[in-house]
Structures are given as structure tokens and as C-alpha cells.
Design an enzyme around this catalytic site. Structure first.
Site, PDB file in Angstrom:
ATOM      1  N   ASP A  67       0.818  -1.218   0.000  1.00 52.06           N
ATOM      2  CA  ASP A  67       0.000   0.000   0.000  1.00 52.06           C
ATOM      3  C   ASP A  67       0.849   1.265   0.000  1.00 52.06           C
ATOM      4  O   ASP A  67       2.075   1.206   0.170  1.00 52.06           O
ATOM      5  CB  ASP A  67      -0.945  -0.007   1.215  1.00 52.06           C
ATOM      6  CG  ASP A  67      -0.248  -0.441   2.511  1.00 52.06           C
ATOM      7  OD1 ASP A  67       0.997  -0.416   2.555  1.00 52.06           O
ATOM      8  OD2 ASP A  67      -0.945  -0.806   3.470  1.00 52.06           O
ATOM      9  N   ASP A 136      -7.295  -2.801  14.588  1.00 46.56           N
ATOM     10  CA  ASP A 136      -8.690  -3.078  14.230  1.00 46.56           C
ATOM     11  C   ASP A 136      -8.814  -4.302  13.310  1.00 46.56           C
ATOM     12  O   ASP A 136      -9.877  -4.565  12.756  1.00 46.56           O
ATOM     13  CB  ASP A 136      -9.312  -1.845  13.556  1.00 46.56           C
ATOM     14  CG  ASP A 136      -8.567  -1.420  12.296  1.00 46.56           C
ATOM     15  OD1 ASP A 136      -7.592  -2.108  11.906  1.00 46.56           O
ATOM     16  OD2 ASP A 136      -8.944  -0.404  11.685  1.00 46.56           O
ATOM     17  N   HIS A 138      -7.069  -4.777  10.518  1.00 46.94           N
ATOM     18  CA  HIS A 138      -6.833  -4.541   9.089  1.00 46.94           C
ATOM     19  C   HIS A 138      -5.535  -5.203   8.627  1.00 46.94           C
ATOM     20  O   HIS A 138      -4.599  -5.378   9.408  1.00 46.94           O
ATOM     21  CB  HIS A 138      -6.877  -3.049   8.721  1.00 46.94           C
ATOM     22  CG  HIS A 138      -5.717  -2.215   9.149  1.00 46.94           C
ATOM     23  ND1 HIS A 138      -5.846  -1.105   9.968  1.00 46.94           N
ATOM     24  CD2 HIS A 138      -4.403  -2.275   8.849  1.00 46.94           C
ATOM     25  CE1 HIS A 138      -4.666  -0.534  10.142  1.00 46.94           C
ATOM     26  NE2 HIS A 138      -3.771  -1.232   9.477  1.00 46.94           N
ATOM     27  N   GLU A 143      -9.500  -1.721   5.729  1.00 50.09           N
ATOM     28  CA  GLU A 143     -10.132  -1.415   7.007  1.00 50.09           C
ATOM     29  C   GLU A 143     -11.396  -2.260   7.179  1.00 50.09           C
ATOM     30  O   GLU A 143     -11.902  -2.838   6.209  1.00 50.09           O
ATOM     31  CB  GLU A 143     -10.482   0.081   7.057  1.00 50.09           C
ATOM     32  CG  GLU A 143      -9.270   1.016   6.992  1.00 50.09           C
ATOM     33  CD  GLU A 143      -8.477   1.066   8.303  1.00 50.09           C
ATOM     34  OE1 GLU A 143      -8.471   0.086   9.062  1.00 50.09           O
ATOM     35  OE2 GLU A 143      -7.831   2.110   8.540  1.00 50.09           O
TER      36      GLU A 143
END
Ligand code: GLP
Length: 261
Positions: A67, A136, A138, A143
Site C-alpha cells: 500500500d 482493528d 486490518h 479497514e
């Protein structure tokens, strides 16, 4: 899923380094999917050391990073391209044109996403994908709520992810609000996956990833669908795993049956 629980972050980094070095010595021309964040830094240091000792060469390797922040030019000090250059590429023999990071500063992000997917396919797909995990759940910048079949595209970052990554920027306001990221489908296409996690802040995400239901609310749980994924964690990140004793026993049995490397 193979779950490997080790004593501390140094042991996790060494495990990942040993796996990568063994792979590259067996087959020097491989396509590697690489990750950023704090977790893989020690692994990259160990690969640099192995390279300096002459134990491994990356001269035939092709790399694709997961990313990049939208709006950051490659030369921006907080870009993932800068991170990879500083943490790994500047110190090993991988030819720079063989290293790929999505262009977060592209004027047409949809076209860039498409180009990136095409480049991965043209390279023959990813042989070995390295992952970290967000608090979280991810992976890359997928996400919660990301489609489990998603491909490379733009994702908006959660407030928690921006907060967690603010340490790499001058201030929270400087953290971009979105990123260009490989999708979960892109990641699941990799032939082999290694996810590293350390520290108690990752314990809940690891438990949900390994033992929770497969759900878009925990993107890493999609790895349960993948046939060749290893999750390597330290004791702190393993703290909420219900079946930790079983994973330790299974790993000991594996070592007995298939002595490494
Ligand atoms: C970022 C990256 C992820 C990484 C995560 C965890 O969000 N896009 O690929 O896994 O951070 O980072 P860290 O290793 O610093 O906890």
C-alpha cells in the site's frame, strides 16, 4: 493456519528472517509481497545482515508493497516508498526497478490501481506475502468493512489507524485520510502468506483473526480461507488465543516430524 507462538519480538523477527532466507536460497527468483509499519523493521534488519554476511541475495527478486498513502509523492519522507528504501532496498542488492510500491500521488488513482494489479499478474503473482496487522484487524489498509474479494483500490483510513500511524508524521493532521491498497482478494491470491504481530495491543486483533468468524469486520479473518498462511506472534500478541496450548503443541509436533529448515 499455522500459528507459531514465540517468546518475544526478536524471536518473531528471526523466525520470519529464517523463513525468507531459506525460501530465497532455495529459489532466488521470487516475487515477494512486502509490508511496512513498525513490526517488519527488525525482520528487514536481519535480512540486511544476512545479505552482508553473504547468506542471501535479492538480486533476482521482484517486490510489490501492499500500500501507499494517497497524495504522498514517493520522495515524501513519510511515504511507504521512502520507508522501504530506507529500511531495506538501500541496503540490499535488489535492482530498484524490480521494486514496486503503488503510486499514491497518481492523478488517476483508479488507473493506478488497475496498473498495479496488472504488474503483479505480469510478474506471475506473489509467491510470498508478508503482512502485519492493525489493531482493528486490518491487513494492508483494508479497514473493517472491506470486501473479502476486494482488489487494489482506494480505502479511507479509520480514525484509529490514522492515530496509530501519526508517529511517522509531524502531526496527526499530516496523516493522509486515504490510501491505495492491495485488496483482500489480491492478498489471498498470494501462494504463501506470513503475518507477523507483536505486543499486547495486537492481542485482540490476533484472536479475532485466528479464532473469530470470517467477517469483513475483521479483514485479517479472511486469511482463514487461505491454504498456506502462517501467523507468527510473540506471547503478548498471543495472550487472547483460546487454543494457545494446542498451537504450541502442534508446533512442537511439527518440529518433530519436519525438522526445520
Ligand atoms: C499500517 C500498514 C499495515 C500494517 C499496520 C500495522 O496500517 N498499512 O500494513 O500492518 O500499519 O503496523 P505496525 O506494524 O506499525 O503496528
Amino acid at each position: 493456519m499455522r500459528v507459531v507462538i514465540l517468546s518475544d519480538p526478536a524471536a518473531v523477527a528471526q523466525f520470519a528472517a529464517d523463513e525468507l532466507v531459506v525460501r530465497l536460497r532455495r529459489r532466488p527468483a521470487q516475487v515477494l509481497g512486502l509490508a511496512t509499519g513498525g513490526t517488519p523493521v527488525e525482520l528487514y534488519q536481519r535480512i540486511i545482515q544476512a545479505h552482508r554476511r553473504g547468506d542471501v541475495s535479492l538480486s533476482q527478486v521482484t517486490t510489490f508493497n501492499l500500500d501507499e498513502y494517497v497524495g504522498l509523492a514517493p520522495e515524501h519522507p513519510a511515504s511507504y516508498r521512502s520507508f522501504m528504501n530506507a529500511q531495506l532496498f538501500d541496503h540490499v542488492d535488489v535492482p530498484r526497478p524490480n521494486t514496486h510500491v503503488p503510486l499514491g500521488a497518481a492523478s488517476d488513482l483508479a488507473a493506478e490501481a488497475c496498473r498495479y494489479e496488472g504488474a503483479i499478474a505480469q510478474a506471475g503473482g506473489i509467491d510470498w506475502q508478508l503482512l502485519g496487522i492493525g489493531r482493528d484487524g486490518h491487513i494492508a489498509f483494508n479497514e473493517p468493512g472491506s470486501s473479502l474479494r476486494s482488489r487494489t483500490r482506494v480505502k479511507t483510513l479509520t480514525a484509529q489507524t490514522r492515530q496509530d500511524n501519526a508517529r511517522f508524521f509531524a502531526s496527526l493532521d499530516d496523516v493522509p485520510r486515504s490510501a491505495l491498497t492491495m485488496g483482500i482478494g489480491t492478498i489471498l491470491d498470494a501462494r504463501s502468506i506470513l503475518l507477523m504481530a507483536t505486543g499486547e495491543s495486537k492481542a485482540a486483533a490476533i484472536a479475532a483473526c485466528v479464532e473469530g468468524p470470517i467477517t469483513a469486520s475483521v479483514p485479517a479473518s479472511a486469511l482463514q480461507w487461505h491454504a498456506a498462511t502462517t501467523i507468527v506472534v510473540d506471547r503478548a500478541a498471543a495472550a487472547q488465543l483460546h487454543h494457545a496450548a494446542y498451537y504450541l503443541e502442534a508446533e512442537a509436533e511439527r518440529q518433530r516430524l519436519v525438522p526445520s529448515p
